[in-house]
Design a protein around this motif. Sequence first.
Motif, PDB file in Angstrom:
ATOM      1  N   ALA A 206       1.008  -1.179  -0.156  1.00  0.00           N
ATOM      2  CA  ALA A 206       0.046   0.242   0.077  1.00  0.00           C
ATOM      3  C   ALA A 206       0.891   1.257  -0.064  1.00  0.00           C
ATOM      4  CB  ALA A 206      -1.087  -0.050   1.105  1.00  0.00           C
ATOM      5  N   TRP A 207       2.215   1.124  -0.633  1.00  0.00           N
ATOM      6  CA  TRP A 207       2.906   2.272  -0.477  1.00  0.00           C
ATOM      7  C   TRP A 207       2.512   3.584  -1.240  1.00  0.00           C
ATOM      8  CZ3 TRP A 207       4.796   3.660  -5.222  1.00  0.00           C
ATOM      9  CH2 TRP A 207       4.987   2.709  -6.301  1.00  0.00           C
ATOM     10  N   GLY A 208       1.919   3.267  -2.385  1.00  0.00           N
ATOM     11  CA  GLY A 208       1.290   4.274  -3.147  1.00  0.00           C
ATOM     12  C   GLY A 208       0.104   5.001  -2.845  1.00  0.00           C
ATOM     13  N   GLU A 209      -0.425   4.641  -1.351  1.00  0.00           N
ATOM     14  CA  GLU A 209      -1.581   5.377  -1.035  1.00  0.00           C
ATOM     15  C   GLU A 209      -1.365   6.400   0.119  1.00  0.00           C
ATOM     16  OE1 GLU A 209      -4.883   2.727   0.199  1.00  0.00           O
ATOM     17  OE2 GLU A 209      -4.383   1.088  -1.199  1.00  0.00           O
ATOM     18  N   PRO A 210      -2.150   7.405   0.193  1.00  0.00           N
ATOM     19  CA  PRO A 210      -3.017   7.914  -1.004  1.00  0.00           C
ATOM     20  C   PRO A 210      -2.567   8.605  -1.959  1.00  0.00           C
ATOM     21  CG  PRO A 210      -3.111   9.499   1.009  1.00  0.00           C
ATOM     22  CD  PRO A 210      -2.162   8.464   1.385  1.00  0.00           C
ATOM     23  N   SER A 211      -3.049   8.364  -3.081  1.00  0.00           N
ATOM     24  CA  SER A 211      -2.785   9.380  -4.265  1.00  0.00           C
ATOM     25  C   SER A 211      -3.396  10.638  -4.273  1.00  0.00           C
ATOM     26  CB  SER A 211      -3.034   8.477  -5.506  1.00  0.00           C
ATOM     27  OG  SER A 211      -2.599   9.545  -6.682  1.00  0.00           O
ATOM     28  N   GLY A 212      -3.101  11.774  -4.895  1.00  0.00           N
ATOM     29  CA  GLY A 212      -3.709  13.065  -4.700  1.00  0.00           C
ATOM     30  C   GLY A 212      -5.223  13.299  -5.135  1.00  0.00           C
ATOM     31  N   ASP A 213      -5.862  11.972  -5.746  1.00  0.00           N
ATOM     32  CA  ASP A 213      -7.318  12.550  -5.915  1.00  0.00           C
ATOM     33  C   ASP A 213      -8.023  11.099  -5.796  1.00  0.00           C
ATOM     34  OD1 ASP A 213      -6.612  11.078  -8.347  1.00  0.00           O
ATOM     35  OD2 ASP A 213      -7.540  11.825  -9.716  1.00  0.00           O
ATOM     36  N   ASP A 214      -7.565  10.110  -4.990  1.00  0.00           N
ATOM     37  CA  ASP A 214      -8.119   9.016  -4.629  1.00  0.00           C
ATOM     38  C   ASP A 214      -9.497   9.201  -3.824  1.00  0.00           C
ATOM     39  OD1 ASP A 214      -6.045   7.444  -5.662  1.00  0.00           O
ATOM     40  OD2 ASP A 214      -5.158   6.834  -3.564  1.00  0.00           O
ATOM     41  N   LEU A 216     -10.831   5.838  -3.315  1.00  0.00           N
ATOM     42  CA  LEU A 216     -10.837   4.407  -3.267  1.00  0.00           C
ATOM     43  C   LEU A 216      -9.350   4.041  -2.580  1.00  0.00           C
ATOM     44  CD1 LEU A 216     -12.853   2.907  -5.846  1.00  0.00           C
ATOM     45  CD2 LEU A 216     -13.707   3.068  -3.570  1.00  0.00           C
ATOM     46  N   SER A 217      -9.373   3.087  -1.759  1.00  0.00           N
ATOM     47  CA  SER A 217      -8.178   2.622  -1.215  1.00  0.00           C
ATOM     48  C   SER A 217      -7.854   1.420  -2.142  1.00  0.00           C
ATOM     49  CB  SER A 217      -8.156   2.161   0.072  1.00  0.00           C
ATOM     50  OG  SER A 217      -6.825   1.144   0.368  1.00  0.00           O
ATOM     51  N   SER A 218      -6.864   1.271  -3.095  1.00  0.00           N
ATOM     52  CA  SER A 218      -6.807   0.122  -3.938  1.00  0.00           C
ATOM     53  C   SER A 218      -6.395  -1.079  -3.333  1.00  0.00           C
ATOM     54  CB  SER A 218      -5.496   0.511  -4.974  1.00  0.00           C
ATOM     55  OG  SER A 218      -4.480   0.633  -4.322  1.00  0.00           O
ATOM     56  N   ALA A 219      -5.894  -1.021  -2.153  1.00  0.00           N
ATOM     57  CA  ALA A 219      -5.605  -2.066  -1.151  1.00  0.00           C
ATOM     58  C   ALA A 219      -6.818  -2.948  -0.332  1.00  0.00           C
ATOM     59  CB  ALA A 219      -4.532  -1.812  -0.194  1.00  0.00           C
ATOM     60  N   LEU A 220      -7.462  -1.713   0.321  1.00  0.00           N
ATOM     61  CA  LEU A 220      -8.577  -2.109   0.985  1.00  0.00           C
ATOM     62  C   LEU A 220      -9.943  -2.393  -0.068  1.00  0.00           C
ATOM     63  CD1 LEU A 220      -8.475   0.398   4.069  1.00  0.00           C
ATOM     64  CD2 LEU A 220      -7.944  -1.888   4.159  1.00  0.00           C
ATOM     65  N   ILE A 221      -9.950  -1.810  -0.922  1.00  0.00           N
ATOM     66  CA  ILE A 221     -11.126  -2.260  -1.826  1.00  0.00           C
ATOM     67  C   ILE A 221     -11.124  -3.581  -2.415  1.00  0.00           C
ATOM     68  CG2 ILE A 221     -10.588  -1.049  -4.013  1.00  0.00           C
ATOM     69  CD1 ILE A 221     -14.004  -1.487  -2.562  1.00  0.00           C
ATOM     70  N   GLU A 222      -9.846  -3.963  -2.737  1.00  0.00           N
ATOM     71  CA  GLU A 222      -9.337  -5.152  -3.297  1.00  0.00           C
ATOM     72  C   GLU A 222      -9.911  -6.421  -2.139  1.00  0.00           C
ATOM     73  OE1 GLU A 222      -5.710  -8.204  -4.454  1.00  0.00           O
ATOM     74  OE2 GLU A 222      -5.734  -6.123  -5.043  1.00  0.00           O
ATOM     75  N   ALA A 223      -9.372  -5.917  -1.055  1.00  0.00           N
ATOM     76  CA  ALA A 223      -9.854  -7.132   0.133  1.00  0.00           C
ATOM     77  C   ALA A 223     -11.098  -7.028   0.240  1.00  0.00           C
ATOM     78  CB  ALA A 223      -9.103  -6.565   1.289  1.00  0.00           C
ATOM     79  N   GLU A 224     -11.900  -6.002   0.221  1.00  0.00           N
ATOM     80  CA  GLU A 224     -13.469  -5.874   0.255  1.00  0.00           C
ATOM     81  C   GLU A 224     -13.977  -6.840  -0.706  1.00  0.00           C
ATOM     82  OE1 GLU A 224     -17.284  -5.469   1.320  1.00  0.00           O
ATOM     83  OE2 GLU A 224     -15.689  -5.936   2.214  1.00  0.00           O
ATOM     84  N   CYS A 225     -13.635  -6.468  -2.058  1.00  0.00           N
ATOM     85  CA  CYS A 225     -14.015  -7.316  -3.108  1.00  0.00           C
ATOM     86  C   CYS A 225     -13.614  -8.986  -2.998  1.00  0.00           C
ATOM     87  CB  CYS A 225     -13.326  -6.882  -4.389  1.00  0.00           C
ATOM     88  SG  CYS A 225     -13.554  -7.874  -5.574  1.00  0.00           S
ATOM     89  N   MET A 226     -12.776  -9.230  -2.579  1.00  0.00           N
ATOM     90  CA  MET A 226     -12.440 -10.706  -2.299  1.00  0.00           C
ATOM     91  C   MET A 226     -13.492 -11.206  -1.220  1.00  0.00           C
ATOM     92  SD  MET A 226     -10.637 -11.643  -4.741  1.00  0.00           S
ATOM     93  CE  MET A 226      -9.276 -13.018  -4.581  1.00  0.00           C
ATOM     94  N   ARG A 227     -13.536 -10.527   0.026  1.00  0.00           N
ATOM     95  CA  ARG A 227     -14.441 -10.690   0.842  1.00  0.00           C
ATOM     96  C   ARG A 227     -15.769 -11.210   0.578  1.00  0.00           C
ATOM     97  NH1 ARG A 227     -18.674  -9.486   3.446  1.00  0.00           N
ATOM     98  NH2 ARG A 227     -18.707  -7.637   2.459  1.00  0.00           N
ATOM     99  N   ARG A 228     -16.074 -10.471  -0.573  1.00  0.00           N
ATOM    100  CA  ARG A 228     -17.685 -10.520  -0.872  1.00  0.00           C
ATOM    101  C   ARG A 228     -17.601 -11.649  -1.865  1.00  0.00           C
ATOM    102  NH1 ARG A 228     -21.747 -11.448  -1.979  1.00  0.00           N
ATOM    103  NH2 ARG A 228     -23.747 -10.281  -2.370  1.00  0.00           N
ATOM    104  N   ARG A 250      -0.360  -2.291  10.171  1.00  0.00           N
ATOM    105  CA  ARG A 250       0.565  -2.150   9.197  1.00  0.00           C
ATOM    106  C   ARG A 250      -0.144  -2.646   7.813  1.00  0.00           C
ATOM    107  NH1 ARG A 250       4.973   1.407  10.335  1.00  0.00           N
ATOM    108  NH2 ARG A 250       5.576   0.940  12.492  1.00  0.00           N
ATOM    109  N   PRO A 251      -0.099  -2.079   6.722  1.00  0.00           N
ATOM    110  CA  PRO A 251       0.606  -0.826   6.379  1.00  0.00           C
ATOM    111  C   PRO A 251       0.177   0.447   6.935  1.00  0.00           C
ATOM    112  CG  PRO A 251       0.296  -2.031   4.353  1.00  0.00           C
ATOM    113  CD  PRO A 251      -0.556  -2.728   5.478  1.00  0.00           C
ATOM    114  N   ALA A 252       1.059   1.122   7.687  1.00  0.00           N
ATOM    115  CA  ALA A 252       0.410   2.243   8.558  1.00  0.00           C
ATOM    116  C   ALA A 252      -0.549   3.327   7.732  1.00  0.00           C
ATOM    117  CB  ALA A 252       1.667   3.192   9.316  1.00  0.00           C
ATOM    118  N   THR A 253      -0.015   3.496   6.450  1.00  0.00           N
ATOM    119  CA  THR A 253      -0.855   4.216   5.530  1.00  0.00           C
ATOM    120  C   THR A 253      -2.354   4.137   5.585  1.00  0.00           C
ATOM    121  OG1 THR A 253      -0.853   5.542   3.565  1.00  0.00           O
ATOM    122  CG2 THR A 253      -0.500   3.002   3.557  1.00  0.00           C
ATOM    123  N   LEU A 254      -2.702   2.929   5.670  1.00  0.00           N
ATOM    124  CA  LEU A 254      -3.998   2.485   5.709  1.00  0.00           C
ATOM    125  C   LEU A 254      -4.910   2.853   6.869  1.00  0.00           C
ATOM    126  CD1 LEU A 254      -4.004  -1.134   4.087  1.00  0.00           C
ATOM    127  CD2 LEU A 254      -4.434   1.066   3.079  1.00  0.00           C
TER     128      LEU A 254
END
Length: 334
Positions: A206-214, A216-228, A250-254
């Motif tokens: 998750a080192w690229g988060e957050p980007s300046g106009d995000d 969605l969290s690309s990491a967390l939405i992927e995890a939520e997608c897989m959960r669903r 960790r990753p702390a940015t999340l």
Amino acid sequence: MPHALTPETAARFAALTLGHVTREYPNKPDHTLAGPEDARTPAALHPVFYGSFDWHSCVHGYWLLARVLRRFPDGPQAGAIRALFDRQLIPEKVAGECAYLAAPTARGFKRPYGWAWALKLADELAHLPEPRWSRALAPLAEAFAQRFRDFLPLSPYPVRVGTHFNTAFGLRMVADYADTTGDDALTGLLRATAERWYGADAECPAWGEPSGDDFLSSALIEAECMRRVMPADAFRPWFDRFLPRLAEGRPATLFRPAVVTDRSDGKIAHLDGLNLSRAWCLRALAAALPAEDPRVPVLREGAQAHLAAALPHLADDYMGEHWLASFALLALEA
């Protein structure tokens, strides 16, 4: 504001949304012109979803209203919501939306974000006791469902950005529609695609988060997608590999809410949405784990921090007001 959907909070969200779903201007069309005859106003292009600054925000504004009506059918905004749906969700106007979608220039229109929200709206309408709105929207929903059926097998790679093009968000939202309609083939396609795109992912930095106009969290939405989309017994091992240090925060940015410096800037205002969508994913992921799992309090505390950062700012400026309440509702209902 309490971090739960109360009748008062739902009424506030509905009032905000009723104030913009039929507000035609300002407007940011996503429209390809094949000739001068295609230069038309938003309402002429989109008989139903012409408000809320852009088409996709209008669609998920309708979803919010349908959700509030389902949860609080006697709430103070219920009459206004029903009246709006009776004016707008009618076969003639939906036919106009379908006609727009059928144009050759609209093949990629709102893919996949708007496609997913249209099906999420169809899913919510199907749960209301008034079937006329669901029946009216059905042709448009089927058109978008077919677009997913056609597109997913053709797409060799996922899109992992934190904006409208994120494919994990699309799969996650469509899964609800597929379940509600009993479309087992679509459910299977969503699961197979998610496993093809994301099944081997591990040690997400998750080192690229957050980007300046995000938003969605690309990491967390992927995890939520897989959960669903995955069975629980398959999701847990995948989740353990994907984010193996969550119990340590960790990753702390999340877990650090994004800082929003100018809510009148539409791109920077996306970051309020990031805080809300992170809260949604963090709460949903926590709910999928056993109560004694050490990750649960970490996820819940992270969600609370993100909600606290974003909820006071839903109506600070129209750049956020026209869409943020939908993501707040996702988070509060996770």
